[in-house]
Design a protein around this motif. Sequence first.
Motif, PDB file in Angstrom:
ATOM      1  N   ASP A 504      16.134 -12.707 -36.091  1.00  0.00           N
ATOM      2  CA  ASP A 504      17.689 -12.069 -35.817  1.00  0.00           C
ATOM      3  C   ASP A 504      18.034 -12.862 -34.408  1.00  0.00           C
ATOM      4  OD1 ASP A 504      16.203 -11.023 -33.860  1.00  0.00           O
ATOM      5  OD2 ASP A 504      16.037  -9.339 -34.087  1.00  0.00           O
ATOM      6  N   MET A 521      19.685 -11.628 -39.831  1.00  0.00           N
ATOM      7  CA  MET A 521      20.240 -10.264 -39.555  1.00  0.00           C
ATOM      8  C   MET A 521      21.290 -10.011 -38.406  1.00  0.00           C
ATOM      9  SD  MET A 521      17.225  -7.868 -40.042  1.00  0.00           S
ATOM     10  CE  MET A 521      17.253  -9.127 -40.982  1.00  0.00           C
ATOM     11  N   GLY A 524      22.341 -10.576 -35.367  1.00  0.00           N
ATOM     12  CA  GLY A 524      21.422 -11.542 -34.955  1.00  0.00           C
ATOM     13  C   GLY A 524      22.348 -12.870 -34.373  1.00  0.00           C
ATOM     14  N   LYS A 529      21.483 -16.542 -38.208  1.00  0.00           N
ATOM     15  CA  LYS A 529      22.606 -16.531 -39.601  1.00  0.00           C
ATOM     16  C   LYS A 529      22.481 -17.840 -40.094  1.00  0.00           C
ATOM     17  CE  LYS A 529      25.674 -13.648 -37.046  1.00  0.00           C
ATOM     18  NZ  LYS A 529      26.414 -12.807 -36.725  1.00  0.00           N
ATOM     19  N   SER A 539      21.333  -5.612 -41.024  1.00  0.00           N
ATOM     20  CA  SER A 539      20.328  -5.896 -39.625  1.00  0.00           C
ATOM     21  C   SER A 539      19.124  -4.757 -40.034  1.00  0.00           C
ATOM     22  CB  SER A 539      20.574  -5.606 -38.446  1.00  0.00           C
ATOM     23  OG  SER A 539      21.775  -6.396 -38.577  1.00  0.00           O
TER      24      SER A 539
END
Length: 670
Positions: A504, A521, A524, A529, A539
Motif C-alpha cells: 500500500d 490497496m 494506499g 496503485k 483495502s
Amino acid sequence: MAVQDDPVSQNYVGSVLKDTFRKLDPREMIHNPVMFVVEVGTAVVIWLDIVAKSASGRSYDTLVAVILLMTILFATFAEAYAEARGRAQADFLRRTKSSTRAKVLQPDGSTTMVDSSQLTRGSRVIVEAGDMIPGDGVVLEGVGSVDESAITGESAPVVKAKEDAVTGGTVLLSDRLVLEITVNPGETFLDRMIALVEGAERQKTPNEIALSALLGVLTLIFVLVVVTLVPIARYFGPHAANITTMVALLVCLIPTTIGALLSAIGIAGMNRVSLVNVVAKSGRAVEAAGDIDTIILDKTGTITIGNRMATEFLPVPGVSVEELAEASLISSLADTTPEGRSVVELAQKILHLDTLPEYTGEPVPFSAHTRMSGIDLADGRQVRKGAVSAIRAIVQDAPHELEVNAELVAKDGGTPLAVEVDGRALGIIRLKDIVKSGLKERFADFRAMGIRTVMATGDNRITAAVIAQEAGVDDFIAEAKPEDKIALIKKEQAEGKLVAMTGDGTNDAPALAQADVGLAMNSGTMAAKEAGNMIDLDSNPTKLLDVVMVGKQLLITRGALTTFSIANDVAKYFAIIPAMFAAVPELSGLRALNIMGLKTPHGAILSALIFNALIIPALIPFAIKGVKYRAESADKMLARNIFNWGILGVIIPFIGIWGIDRILGLFGLA
C-alpha cells in the motif's frame, strides 16, 4: 462495501439483447474462428433453404437453419451477458463513489451535507470523530487522531494537526477537524477505475490465446474432414448426404461449446474478482493469480488483525493483579489508540467494572521522545505506561522480575509495556498480535495446492517466528526492508515461480511492480496503485487470498468446459455419422454405431443439433459463476475434472440426444 449478487438488472436487458445481435457482425465474429465457421454454415443453409424446391427439403433446411442461428445467438448472448456484468460493476462503483457524505463549511459558518463526489478543490469540510474523511485534503483547524492503518500498515493512529495532509478513506477517531479538499471531481481513484472498467478492451491472456489457436486448428481439421466426406457421400448417391447435413455434421464435430463460452469465461473471471471488491487491470493478472507458486504477505493487517491487544497483566512480587490492572486502567483512560482501549477493556474484566471510574487530572500523551504516556492525577499521583527501558529509567530499584517478565513476553512474540506509579514499578502488560481467525486453515489449503506462503515483517526474528508458527505460514523473513521483499521476489522468479504480494505504500511500489500479481490497496499511495495490476477497493490485505482462489477457479472453469466440449463431440459423432449413411446398402455395417437407436437420419441430425445449441445456455451459469473449486493437488484436480466433465460430458449428450429424438418423434419430425 456490499456487492450485488447479480449486477445485471433489468436496466441491462435491452443492452444485452442489442449486443447479442451486434456481435453477429462477421467482422466481430471472425475473431472467434469456431463460431465464425458456424455463422458461415448457417448462411449456407439459409441460402439452400431459400432456393430449395422440395417441400420436405425446405422444411428440413429451415429447421437446421433455425437451430444453427439459435446456436450462434446463444454464443453471442453469453459474451454480451458477461460484458454487461462489467458495465454494471462500473455503475456500482459510481454509486459507491457518492455514498460518503461530507459536511461542507459555508462562508457564514453553517454546514451543508453533500455527496463526497461533489467536493471540489478548495472546498472546506468538517470531519468529526467516527467520520470517514471524504477526500484528499489538508488540515486547516483542529487536532485529531486518524486511523491510517489501511494506508501505512501501522496499527497506532496518527495525530493530525494544522497543515498536515489527510487521505480520503481514512477515519477520524477523535476530536474535530476542518479540512480543505485538494482534488477535483474526476481525479479520484474510483473515477479512474470506472474509466478502466468501461473503456478498456479486455486483452486475451496467453492461455486463452493458446486455447483459441488449438480450437482454430481443430476447426480447420474438421472442415477438411467434412469437405473430404462430400465427394464420398455423393459417390453413394444424393440420398447419402446433402450440403445441409454436411454443415450440421461440421457444427456438431467442431468444439462449439467451448468456442461459444471462451470469451465469456475470460470476461467473467475479471468480473468475479469484482465480487470481492477487487478491480483487475487486465485478465492476465487474474489468470496469473491462478498459477501462483508463492504468496508474500505482510504480517500487520494481513496475518494479524493490525492492532496489538492487551491479553495479560504480569505483576512483580508484592503487587496484586488487581493493583496492576487499576494502574493500567488509569494510565490508559486518555489513550484512544486500539492498544489503549484494549488495556482498558482487559482491566475492566479483571476488576469486574461495568462502568469506567472517573479520575481527574492532566493526561500525558505519548511521544516518541519519552516513549510513554499516562496521567498526572489531581491527588498528586503520577501514573505511566510505556516501553520497558523508558519506565526503568524513571524507576528506582526496579525489581529483577520486571525484566524477566518483559523477556518472557518478547520471547513469546508479544510486546511488553511496563507500568509504574510514582516511581514504583508494578508490572508488565502483555500486548499480542492477534492472528486472524481461519487463516491457518486457508494456508493449509494453499499448501495442498502447492502454493508456498511467506510472511514478511519488520519484527525481530523471535517475534516473527512465533507469529509464523501460530499463523501456519511456510516461511518468514524478519526485520524485512522494502529491498528484502524485492530480493525475495526476484529469487523466487529466478527459480521459475510466479509470485503474488500485497502492498500500500510508496516503498511497496517496486515490489508490487516486480511481482507477477501485485494487489495494491485502494487507500494506499498513488505509486502503489500504479505499480500493482490489481487494486482492492476495501483495502483489505487478506483479499489476496480470495484473488488467488478466483484465479484458480478461472483456470479450472476453462479446463472443465473445454473437457466437456470435446467429450460431448463423441456422442454427437455417434448420432450423425450412422444416420448419414444408414440408407446406403454398402455401408449397412455403420448401423451398428447407432447405439442410441435414433429412428431416422433427419431426426438424428436435428436431435444432435438441438442438443448442441441448448448445451451452450445451460453452461452459461458455470462460465459466469465458475466451476466449484476445491483446494487439492493438481493430480487429484485433474482426475476429478476428467470424471465430472469428461466422462459425464460423454454420457449426458447420449441421454440428451436420445430424449430429444423421442420428443421430435411425437411431432413427426424424427
